[in-house]
Design a protein around this motif. Structure first.
Motif, PDB file in Angstrom:
ATOM      1  N   THR A  58       0.743  -0.839   0.204  1.00  0.00           N
ATOM      2  CA  THR A  58      -0.164  -0.275  -0.200  1.00  0.00           C
ATOM      3  C   THR A  58       1.096   1.046   0.243  1.00  0.00           C
ATOM      4  OG1 THR A  58      -0.253  -0.265   2.066  1.00  0.00           O
ATOM      5  CG2 THR A  58      -2.057  -0.971   1.338  1.00  0.00           C
ATOM      6  N   TYR A  59      -0.257   2.358  -0.156  1.00  0.00           N
ATOM      7  CA  TYR A  59       0.428   3.777  -0.245  1.00  0.00           C
ATOM      8  C   TYR A  59       0.329   4.285   0.171  1.00  0.00           C
ATOM      9  CZ  TYR A  59       2.111   8.194  -2.270  1.00  0.00           C
ATOM     10  OH  TYR A  59       2.930   9.498  -2.211  1.00  0.00           O
ATOM     11  N   THR A  69      -6.734   3.955   5.845  1.00  0.00           N
ATOM     12  CA  THR A  69      -6.113   2.866   5.246  1.00  0.00           C
ATOM     13  C   THR A  69      -7.486   2.081   3.832  1.00  0.00           C
ATOM     14  OG1 THR A  69      -5.870   2.799   7.981  1.00  0.00           O
ATOM     15  CG2 THR A  69      -6.078   0.937   6.482  1.00  0.00           C
ATOM     16  N   ILE A  70      -6.096   2.057   3.429  1.00  0.00           N
ATOM     17  CA  ILE A  70      -7.128   1.089   1.717  1.00  0.00           C
ATOM     18  C   ILE A  70      -7.182   0.033   1.959  1.00  0.00           C
ATOM     19  CG2 ILE A  70      -4.772   1.570   1.069  1.00  0.00           C
ATOM     20  CD1 ILE A  70      -6.359   1.862  -2.154  1.00  0.00           C
ATOM     21  N   SER A  71      -8.278  -0.395   1.671  1.00  0.00           N
ATOM     22  CA  SER A  71      -8.626  -2.557   1.480  1.00  0.00           C
ATOM     23  C   SER A  71      -9.027  -2.698   0.159  1.00  0.00           C
ATOM     24  CB  SER A  71      -8.578  -2.221   2.898  1.00  0.00           C
ATOM     25  OG  SER A  71      -9.182  -2.424   2.921  1.00  0.00           O
ATOM     26  N   ALA A 103       0.971  -4.232 -10.421  1.00  0.00           N
ATOM     27  CA  ALA A 103       1.685  -3.220  -9.536  1.00  0.00           C
ATOM     28  C   ALA A 103       1.268  -2.562  -8.730  1.00  0.00           C
ATOM     29  CB  ALA A 103       3.301  -3.343  -9.701  1.00  0.00           C
ATOM     30  N   LEU A 104       2.254  -1.988  -7.463  1.00  0.00           N
ATOM     31  CA  LEU A 104       1.434  -0.649  -7.395  1.00  0.00           C
ATOM     32  C   LEU A 104       2.155   0.365  -7.662  1.00  0.00           C
ATOM     33  CD1 LEU A 104       0.796   0.050  -3.031  1.00  0.00           C
ATOM     34  CD2 LEU A 104       2.440   1.890  -4.931  1.00  0.00           C
ATOM     35  N   THR A 105       1.148   1.542  -8.445  1.00  0.00           N
ATOM     36  CA  THR A 105       2.013   2.629  -8.803  1.00  0.00           C
ATOM     37  C   THR A 105       0.621   3.749  -8.143  1.00  0.00           C
ATOM     38  OG1 THR A 105       2.168   3.657 -11.227  1.00  0.00           O
ATOM     39  CG2 THR A 105      -0.045   2.895 -10.313  1.00  0.00           C
ATOM     40  N   VAL A 106       2.336   5.108  -8.277  1.00  0.00           N
ATOM     41  CA  VAL A 106       1.239   5.852  -7.586  1.00  0.00           C
ATOM     42  C   VAL A 106       1.700   7.271  -8.970  1.00  0.00           C
ATOM     43  CG1 VAL A 106       2.340   5.562  -5.632  1.00  0.00           C
ATOM     44  CG2 VAL A 106       4.017   7.098  -7.254  1.00  0.00           C
TER      45      VAL A 106
END
Length: 124
Positions: A58-59, A69-71, A103-106
Motif C-alpha cells: 500500500t501507499y 487505510t486502503i484495503s 503493481a502498485l503505482t503512484v
C-alpha cells in the motif's frame, strides 16, 4: 470495460470517520492495482492511497498517513478507504481508479478507469 462506483461519502464533523467503497462491475479488478484520489475545488487531483493487486503493498499520500487505510476484497471486487480523524481540509470529491496493471503505482497516468466520484465534506 470496467465500471467503478464509489459510495460512502457524505457530511461529517471534524474528527469523525467515513468508509468509502468502490464497487467494480463489468470485469474483475482483482489483478489491477487500485487507487483513491481526491480533488478539491480549484486544486489538482491528488493521490490519497493506492494498493497493489493482492493488497500486500500500500501507499499513502502525506495527508492520509496515520489516518486513512486502503484495503480490498477481491472476492467482492471492491476496494475500500477507511478515513478516520477527518479534517476540514479533507473536503473533496473522492475518486476510485483502476490501474492498467497489477503493481502498485503512484502515477496518475497509469490509472485507466475512473469512477464518478463521491463527495466528502468535513465541517469544522
Amino acid at each position: 470495460q470496467v465500471q467503478l462506483v464509489e459510495s460512502g461519502g457524505g457530511l461529517v464533523q471534524a474528527g469523525g470517520s467515513l468508509r468509502l467503497s468502490c464497487a467494480a462491475s463489468g470485469r474483475t479488478v482483482s489483478s489491477n492495482a487500485m487507487g483513491w484520489f481526491r480533488q478539491a475545488p480549484g486544486k489538482e487531483r491528488e493521490l490519497v492511497a493506492a494498493i497493489n493487486w493482492s493488497g500486500v503493498r500500500t501507499y499513502y499520500g502525506d495527508s492520509a498517513k496515520g489516518r486513512f487505510t486502503i484495503s480490498r476484497d477481491n472476492a467482492k471486487n471492491t476496494v475500500y478507504l477507511q478515513m478516520n480523524s477527518l479534517k476540514p481540509e479533507d473536503t473533496a470529491v473522492y475518486y476510485c481508479a483502476a490501474a492498467g496493471f497489477s503493481a502498485l503505482t503512484v502515477s496518475l497516468v497509469h490509472y485507466e478507469d475512473w469512477g464518478q466520484g463521491t463527495q466528502v465534506t468535513v465541517s469544522s
